[in-house]
Write a protein that holds these residues in place. Structure first.
Motif, mmCIF file in Angstrom:
data_model
loop_
_atom_site.group_PDB
_atom_site.id
_atom_site.type_symbol
_atom_site.label_atom_id
_atom_site.label_comp_id
_atom_site.label_asym_id
_atom_site.label_seq_id
_atom_site.Cartn_x
_atom_site.Cartn_y
_atom_site.Cartn_z
ATOM 1 N N LEU A 69 0.761 -1.334 -0.116
ATOM 2 C CA LEU A 69 -0.145 -0.096 0.004
ATOM 3 C C LEU A 69 0.925 1.305 -0.086
ATOM 4 N N MET A 70 2.108 1.106 0.576
ATOM 5 C CA MET A 70 2.933 2.293 0.830
ATOM 6 C C MET A 70 3.390 2.605 -0.673
ATOM 7 N N ALA A 71 3.853 1.325 -1.382
ATOM 8 C CA ALA A 71 4.548 1.311 -2.779
ATOM 9 C C ALA A 71 3.408 2.040 -3.644
ATOM 10 N N ASN A 93 10.407 10.574 4.252
ATOM 11 C CA ASN A 93 10.125 11.332 5.301
ATOM 12 C C ASN A 93 8.539 10.959 5.875
ATOM 13 N N SER A 94 7.868 10.236 5.198
ATOM 14 C CA SER A 94 6.599 9.816 5.427
ATOM 15 C C SER A 94 6.615 8.279 6.308
ATOM 16 N N PHE A 95 7.508 7.423 5.734
ATOM 17 C CA PHE A 95 7.436 6.248 6.311
ATOM 18 C C PHE A 95 8.726 5.762 6.661
ATOM 19 N N PRO A 96 9.619 6.320 7.360
ATOM 20 C CA PRO A 96 11.015 6.240 7.773
ATOM 21 C C PRO A 96 11.449 5.053 8.080
ATOM 22 N N THR A 97 10.847 4.337 8.988
ATOM 23 C CA THR A 97 11.072 2.984 9.593
ATOM 24 C C THR A 97 11.032 1.752 8.267
ATOM 25 N N GLN A 98 9.779 1.837 7.661
ATOM 26 C CA GLN A 98 9.542 1.118 6.696
ATOM 27 C C GLN A 98 10.568 1.004 5.350
ATOM 28 N N MET A 99 10.991 2.403 5.103
ATOM 29 C CA MET A 99 11.734 2.737 4.036
ATOM 30 C C MET A 99 13.328 2.514 4.349
ATOM 31 N N GLY A 157 3.734 5.527 -5.935
ATOM 32 C CA GLY A 157 3.295 5.748 -7.375
ATOM 33 C C GLY A 157 2.527 6.787 -7.767
ATOM 34 N N MET A 158 1.368 6.914 -6.750
ATOM 35 C CA MET A 158 0.285 8.061 -7.115
ATOM 36 C C MET A 158 1.064 9.336 -6.888
ATOM 37 N N VAL A 159 1.829 9.427 -5.824
ATOM 38 C CA VAL A 159 2.695 10.835 -5.501
ATOM 39 C C VAL A 159 3.519 11.355 -6.853
ATOM 40 N N ALA A 160 4.075 10.131 -7.170
ATOM 41 C CA ALA A 160 5.074 10.377 -8.493
ATOM 42 C C ALA A 160 4.439 10.796 -9.699
ATOM 43 N N ILE A 161 3.252 10.319 -9.920
ATOM 44 C CA ILE A 161 2.580 10.293 -11.222
ATOM 45 C C ILE A 161 1.541 11.625 -11.183
ATOM 46 N N ALA A 214 9.333 11.274 -5.237
ATOM 47 C CA ALA A 214 8.290 10.336 -4.528
ATOM 48 C C ALA A 214 9.100 9.361 -3.449
ATOM 49 N N ARG A 215 10.351 9.001 -3.677
ATOM 50 C CA ARG A 215 10.951 8.029 -2.824
ATOM 51 C C ARG A 215 11.395 9.051 -1.499
ATOM 52 N N ILE A 216 11.952 10.259 -1.610
ATOM 53 C CA ILE A 216 12.087 11.247 -0.793
ATOM 54 C C ILE A 216 10.808 11.385 0.266
ATOM 55 N N ILE A 217 9.791 11.497 -0.568
ATOM 56 C CA ILE A 217 8.417 11.855 0.334
ATOM 57 C C ILE A 217 8.422 10.667 0.981
#
Length: 319
Positions: free
Chosen positions: A97-99, A134-140, A103-107, A128-131
């Motif tokens: 879901l985070m992935a 900052n939104s999901f630091p642990t999962q990323m 994708g939605m943010v990137a487009i 999108a990766r940078i966002i």
């Protein structure tokens, strides 16, 4: 005797048979070796993340264009490339879901809100990766050991993470392991061999110029040596190869002139190594490319060649 008519038309007078779709297809083919390596190293879940990001990007572009009542552009495959590159910048353990959110943010936010393909001023996948960082630091920043899908999944640190934590060379994977991708990291960044093969393919197909990748990687290597770091670890780990070959060379967000490309690439290399050496983050590729994307218009303006028969602006000002 019939007179031939002289037809006068506006430029361009020389046209290429290349289309956006053909170029994007070449990029997809160039990314296939890295995708295969990722599946071998991280397992079938790699395909799930890649599928989710591509589907999210394509669907977001289709819906966005429909809502804006503009011609749909999903057929040019640019959304597929964005989804694939985004997946390559994510850990295999990321929640799907985070992935999809990425994708939605990137487009929608980074690409379509600025006019669509060719109009975005920063790289969609990297931004999108940078966002997401900052939104999901642990999962990323949760990495799993290579081939852990064959048994119990075990989290570990990436080579740059170990280096940032002061780990010794004995704790690092071997250079050969980093070259073939047998290390922890994002899905598509670990196998330098596959990325280099993809880069060679793009250069041979004349999709990209080798100027930006070589200047970027060369600058990072020189600064790594000057800073007393391990040059080979800096080159083979993290997203340097992926960023230099596939991200920094994006047509819409990189300079037009060769001189501008050299300046852009050197800037990317400098910022990357400053972040790696002095910043709190172990990696700096994403931030460096996006920061340099922002000043590309200034670089283009400063390096734009003077038209034949026209004096440089500075001379006119002096008079």
């Amino acid at each position: 005797m019939m007179e031939e008519k002289l037809v006068v038309s506006s430029s361009p007078h020389i046209r290429s048979g290349a289309t956006t779709r053909k170029i994007m297809l070449d990029v997809i083919l160039a990314l296939v070796p890295a995708a295969i390596a990722a599946v071998i190293v991280f397992g079938p879940r790699t395909l799930l993340i890649i599928g989710v990001t591509i589907a999210s990007c394509v669907l977001s572009e289709y819906i966005c264009r429909r809502v804006m009542k503009r011609e749909n552009t999903i057929g040019d495959l640019s959304a597929v490339v964005t989804g694939l590159l985004l997946a390559f910048n994510l850990p295999v353990s990321i929640n799907p879901l985070m992935a999809a959110f990425g994708g939605m943010v990137a487009i929608v936010v980074i690409k379509q809100m600025f006019g669509g393909i060719g109009q975005n001023f920063v790289n969609p996948a990297l931004t999108a990766r940078i966002i997401m960082l900052n939104s999901f630091p642990t999962q990323m920043t949760t990495w799993v050991q290579p081939h852990s899908y064959l048994g119990d999944a075990v989290t570990t640190a990436s080579p740059l993470g170990l280096l940032k934590e002061g780990g010794s060379l004995d704790q690092m994977p071997s250079l050969m392991s980093m070259f073939v991708g047998n290390t922890a990291g994002c899905i598509g960044e670990t196998c330098a061999l596959a990325l280099i093969l993809g880069g060679i393919y793009l250069v041979v197909r004349k999709v990209i110029s080798p100027v930006i990748p070589l200047c970027y990687i060369g600058t990072a290597a020189v600064l790594s040596a000057v800073m007393g770091r391990n040059v080979m670890i800096d080159l083979l780990s993290g997203g340097l190869m992926l960023g230099a070959i596939f991200m920094a060379t994006d047509y819409a967000t990189s300079p037009i002139t060769v001189k501008g490309q050299v300046i852009f690439a050197i800037g990317c290399g400098v910022i990357t190594m400053l972040i790696r050496n002095f910043g709190s983050l172990p990696e700096g590729v994403s931030y460096s490319i996006v920061l340099m994307n922002i000043i590309v218009p200034l670089i283009d303006s400063a390096t734009r060649p003077v038209a034949f028969g026209k004096e440089p602006v500075k001379d006119e000002v002096q008079r």
